[in-house]
Structure formats: structure tokens, C-alpha cells
Motif scaffolding. Structure first.
Motif, PDB file in Angstrom:
ATOM      1  N   PHE A 167      69.578   9.028 -95.027  1.00 54.76           N
ATOM      2  CA  PHE A 167      68.542   9.559 -94.479  1.00 54.76           C
ATOM      3  C   PHE A 167      67.335   8.764 -95.158  1.00 54.76           C
ATOM      4  O   PHE A 167      66.476   8.543 -94.575  1.00 54.76           O
ATOM      5  N   THR A 168      67.129   8.190 -96.259  1.00 52.54           N
ATOM      6  CA  THR A 168      66.061   7.386 -97.115  1.00 52.54           C
ATOM      7  C   THR A 168      65.921   6.183 -96.473  1.00 52.54           C
ATOM      8  O   THR A 168      65.000   5.785 -96.226  1.00 52.54           O
ATOM      9  N   ALA A 169      67.126   5.549 -95.924  1.00 46.29           N
ATOM     10  CA  ALA A 169      67.141   4.213 -95.221  1.00 46.29           C
ATOM     11  C   ALA A 169      66.228   4.403 -94.061  1.00 46.29           C
ATOM     12  O   ALA A 169      65.391   3.709 -93.906  1.00 46.29           O
ATOM     13  N   LYS A 170      66.622   5.445 -93.304  1.00 43.69           N
ATOM     14  CA  LYS A 170      65.757   5.665 -91.905  1.00 43.69           C
ATOM     15  C   LYS A 170      64.331   6.017 -92.052  1.00 43.69           C
ATOM     16  O   LYS A 170      63.393   5.557 -91.582  1.00 43.69           O
ATOM     17  N   GLU A 171      64.274   6.844 -93.338  1.00 45.61           N
ATOM     18  CA  GLU A 171      62.741   7.343 -93.512  1.00 45.61           C
ATOM     19  C   GLU A 171      61.868   6.283 -94.166  1.00 45.61           C
ATOM     20  O   GLU A 171      60.554   6.220 -93.564  1.00 45.61           O
ATOM     21  N   ILE A 172      62.349   5.533 -94.846  1.00 52.35           N
ATOM     22  CA  ILE A 172      61.657   4.366 -95.509  1.00 52.35           C
ATOM     23  C   ILE A 172      61.442   3.462 -94.622  1.00 52.35           C
ATOM     24  O   ILE A 172      60.187   2.821 -94.529  1.00 52.35           O
ATOM     25  N   ILE A 173      62.286   2.892 -93.618  1.00 55.07           N
ATOM     26  CA  ILE A 173      62.002   2.048 -92.493  1.00 55.07           C
ATOM     27  C   ILE A 173      61.003   2.735 -91.714  1.00 55.07           C
ATOM     28  O   ILE A 173      59.888   1.887 -91.070  1.00 55.07           O
ATOM     29  N   ARG A 174      61.222   3.748 -91.207  1.00 59.53           N
ATOM     30  CA  ARG A 174      60.094   4.755 -90.435  1.00 59.53           C
ATOM     31  C   ARG A 174      58.512   4.430 -90.954  1.00 59.53           C
ATOM     32  O   ARG A 174      57.605   4.409 -90.585  1.00 59.53           O
ATOM     33  N   LEU A 175      58.637   4.650 -92.393  1.00 58.22           N
ATOM     34  CA  LEU A 175      57.276   4.486 -92.986  1.00 58.22           C
ATOM     35  C   LEU A 175      56.718   3.207 -93.063  1.00 58.22           C
ATOM     36  O   LEU A 175      55.492   3.035 -92.946  1.00 58.22           O
ATOM     37  N   ILE A 176      57.502   2.425 -93.161  1.00 57.77           N
ATOM     38  CA  ILE A 176      57.247   0.958 -93.200  1.00 57.77           C
ATOM     39  C   ILE A 176      56.471   0.630 -91.652  1.00 57.77           C
ATOM     40  O   ILE A 176      55.356   0.064 -91.655  1.00 57.77           O
ATOM     41  N   GLN A 177      57.237   0.990 -90.914  1.00 61.91           N
ATOM     42  CA  GLN A 177      56.910   0.862 -89.352  1.00 61.91           C
ATOM     43  C   GLN A 177      55.640   1.459 -88.940  1.00 61.91           C
ATOM     44  O   GLN A 177      54.950   0.718 -88.525  1.00 61.91           O
ATOM     45  N   LYS A 178      55.349   2.635 -89.563  1.00 54.99           N
ATOM     46  CA  LYS A 178      54.171   3.252 -89.308  1.00 54.99           C
ATOM     47  C   LYS A 178      52.965   2.836 -90.122  1.00 54.99           C
ATOM     48  O   LYS A 178      51.713   3.097 -89.932  1.00 54.99           O
ATOM     49  N   ASN A 179      53.366   2.429 -91.472  1.00 57.03           N
ATOM     50  CA  ASN A 179      52.065   1.957 -92.238  1.00 57.03           C
ATOM     51  C   ASN A 179      51.297   0.549 -91.816  1.00 57.03           C
ATOM     52  O   ASN A 179      51.729  -0.429 -92.135  1.00 57.03           O
ATOM     53  N   LYS A 180      50.190   0.761 -91.102  1.00 59.07           N
ATOM     54  CA  LYS A 180      49.448  -0.404 -90.642  1.00 59.07           C
ATOM     55  C   LYS A 180      48.885  -1.186 -91.803  1.00 59.07           C
ATOM     56  O   LYS A 180      48.547  -2.289 -91.774  1.00 59.07           O
ATOM     57  N   ARG A 181      48.710  -0.524 -93.025  1.00 61.78           N
ATOM     58  CA  ARG A 181      48.195  -1.193 -94.486  1.00 61.78           C
ATOM     59  C   ARG A 181      49.196  -1.719 -95.340  1.00 61.78           C
ATOM     60  O   ARG A 181      48.969  -2.553 -96.113  1.00 61.78           O
ATOM     61  N   GLU A 182      50.414  -1.921 -94.571  1.00 64.14           N
ATOM     62  CA  GLU A 182      51.404  -2.462 -95.500  1.00 64.14           C
ATOM     63  C   GLU A 182      51.464  -3.824 -95.187  1.00 64.14           C
ATOM     64  O   GLU A 182      51.779  -4.330 -94.172  1.00 64.14           O
ATOM     65  N   SER A 183      50.808  -4.873 -96.060  1.00 65.91           N
ATOM     66  CA  SER A 183      50.749  -6.115 -95.952  1.00 65.91           C
ATOM     67  C   SER A 183      52.235  -6.906 -95.915  1.00 65.91           C
ATOM     68  O   SER A 183      52.160  -7.877 -95.096  1.00 65.91           O
ATOM     69  N   ARG A 184      53.252  -6.283 -96.021  1.00 66.04           N
ATOM     70  CA  ARG A 184      54.458  -6.892 -95.920  1.00 66.04           C
ATOM     71  C   ARG A 184      55.279  -6.505 -94.922  1.00 66.04           C
ATOM     72  O   ARG A 184      56.435  -6.635 -94.749  1.00 66.04           O
ATOM     73  N   ARG A 185      54.793  -5.854 -94.044  1.00 67.60           N
ATOM     74  CA  ARG A 185      55.753  -4.908 -92.899  1.00 67.60           C
ATOM     75  C   ARG A 185      56.119  -5.884 -92.264  1.00 67.60           C
ATOM     76  O   ARG A 185      57.721  -5.435 -92.014  1.00 67.60           O
ATOM     77  N   GLU A 186      55.556  -6.872 -91.564  1.00 64.27           N
ATOM     78  CA  GLU A 186      56.718  -7.525 -90.718  1.00 64.27           C
ATOM     79  C   GLU A 186      57.927  -8.372 -91.465  1.00 64.27           C
ATOM     80  O   GLU A 186      58.939  -8.435 -90.847  1.00 64.27           O
ATOM     81  N   TRP A 187      57.457  -8.931 -92.824  1.00 62.85           N
ATOM     82  CA  TRP A 187      58.462  -9.450 -93.486  1.00 62.85           C
ATOM     83  C   TRP A 187      59.511  -8.502 -93.870  1.00 62.85           C
ATOM     84  O   TRP A 187      60.742  -8.783 -93.890  1.00 62.85           O
ATOM     85  N   LEU A 188      59.132  -7.162 -94.447  1.00 63.16           N
ATOM     86  CA  LEU A 188      60.322  -6.202 -94.878  1.00 63.16           C
ATOM     87  C   LEU A 188      61.035  -5.811 -93.610  1.00 63.16           C
ATOM     88  O   LEU A 188      62.417  -5.829 -93.652  1.00 63.16           O
ATOM     89  N   LEU A 189      60.536  -5.511 -92.363  1.00 65.14           N
ATOM     90  CA  LEU A 189      61.460  -5.154 -91.305  1.00 65.14           C
ATOM     91  C   LEU A 189      62.302  -6.379 -90.960  1.00 65.14           C
ATOM     92  O   LEU A 189      63.279  -6.079 -90.442  1.00 65.14           O
ATOM     93  N   TYR A 190      61.796  -7.597 -90.893  1.00 63.97           N
ATOM     94  CA  TYR A 190      62.691  -8.749 -90.632  1.00 63.97           C
ATOM     95  C   TYR A 190      63.812  -8.940 -91.662  1.00 63.97           C
ATOM     96  O   TYR A 190      64.903  -9.142 -91.053  1.00 63.97           O
TER      97      TYR A 190
END
Length: 189
Positions: free
Chosen positions: A96-119
């Protein structure tokens, strides 16, 4: 069959797999690690999500947490389960937390590392399963059975002093994501 350590023999691998096993009714020291030791929990939002989901497991699944620390890229806990099956609770929690944290990262436009984290989470998922787009947690937990007071104290001190040893705080009780902190939001047993 997949081996985790290339320098170990089959007998050593079998002994390690038997050593690190959950069993009903046990008290365990558990480590959950983010793939690639990626520092996800350096962000308050994601660490708070872990606390929220651990509290859910405590309230509704029977998880009992006695000591814990959430570091930037891993979690340590001393835990057990009311029904004795810690393995199932940890498996559900990680899923559950894996899916939820990935979702939070995807939604978070202010996450400066978003693209890198998802990659990176996509990179670690390659070859695991055709259905798996991301991998957040390392699959193994290495549960260590705590069968003596000496061993319990040793692991408890390890957990409490982890942020001190990492140079994050000077005193264990100053670290917000730890059972050493008297203001922790986690419902401890």
C-alpha cells in the motif's frame, strides 16, 4: 531461482533465508529499505504517510510497534502482531505505501526531484514483473527474531541512536520520526 548475494553458496543462501523468517508469535527487528537507498523520507510529506499507514496497521491489522525510526531511506522497527502474523501485515503495508507514495510523488508539482524519483522507481522495477511499473521497496525485510532481553536492548539502542549516528540530531529524543521522541505520532505498544 534468483540469488540475492552472488558470493554465497546455495547452503549459505538457504541458511540465510531460514535465519531471516517471520514466524507466528515472534517479536522481530525489521528493516524496510527503499530501492537504491533513495532518500524519499527526507521529505516530511512522505514520512508522515508512513506514520499514517503504520497507525492504520496498528488500529486495524493488529500490528504492535515497540520501537521505530524512519530514516531518509529506510525504516527500522521492533514489532509483533496480535494474531502473530507480522509477515502479512508488513507485506500489505509495503504494498500500500509503495503505491501511495508513488501517487503522492506523481501529484506533487512542487517535488523538485519528481522526474528523477519516478525514473529511479521505474528503473528498479525493470525485470521484476510485466505488471509492475514501479518498485519502491526492496523485497526482503530481514526479520530478526528477538529472543533475549539482551538482544532486544541491543536492537532498541540501534534504532534509537540511528539518527544520532547519522549526524541528524545530537540526542535520540530530538528526532521527530522515532519512538525516542515523546511527541511521536505513532501509536506505540
Amino acid at each position: 531461482m534468483c540469488y540475492l548475494f552472488s558470493n554465497t553458496s546455495y547452503q549459505e543462501e538457504k541458511a540465510m533465508s531460514e535465519k531471516y523468517r517471520f514466524f507466528k508469535g515472534g517479536l522481530f527487528f525489521v528493516t524496510m529499505t527503499v530501492v537504491g537507498w533513495i532518500d524519499v523520507f527526507s521529505r516530511k510529506r512522505y514520512a508522515d504517510e508512513i506514520i499514517k499507514n503504520l497507525n492504520y496497521c496498528i488500529d486495524y491489522k493488529g500490528l504492535q510497534v515497540y520501537e521505530f525510526v524512519i530514516m531518509t531511506n529506510h525504516i527500522h522497527m521492533i514489532c509483533s502482531a496480535k494474531d502473530g502474523d507480522v509477515s502479512k501485515i508488513i507485506k500489505d503495508f509495503k504494498s500500500f505505501t509503495a503505491k501511495e507514495i508513488i501517487r503522492l510523488i506523481q501529484k506533487n508539482k512542487r517535488e523538485s526531484r519528481r522526474e528523477w524519483l519516478l525514473y529511479m522507481f521505474r528503473y528498479f522495477a525493470k525485470g521484476t514483473s510485466p505488471k509492475c511499473e514501479f518498485q519502491f521497496w526492496i523485497h526482503r525485510n530481514h526479520p530478526i527474531s528477538l529472543e533475549s532481553n539482551h538482544f532486544i536492548r541491543q536492537k532498541s539502542n540501534y534504532i534509537l541512536y540511528n539518527p544520532v549516528k547519522a549526524g541528524i540530531v545530537a540526542e535520540p529524543q530530538h528526532y521527530i520520526y522515532s519512538s525516542a521522541n515523546p511527541d511521536t505520532k505513532l501509536k506505540l505498544s
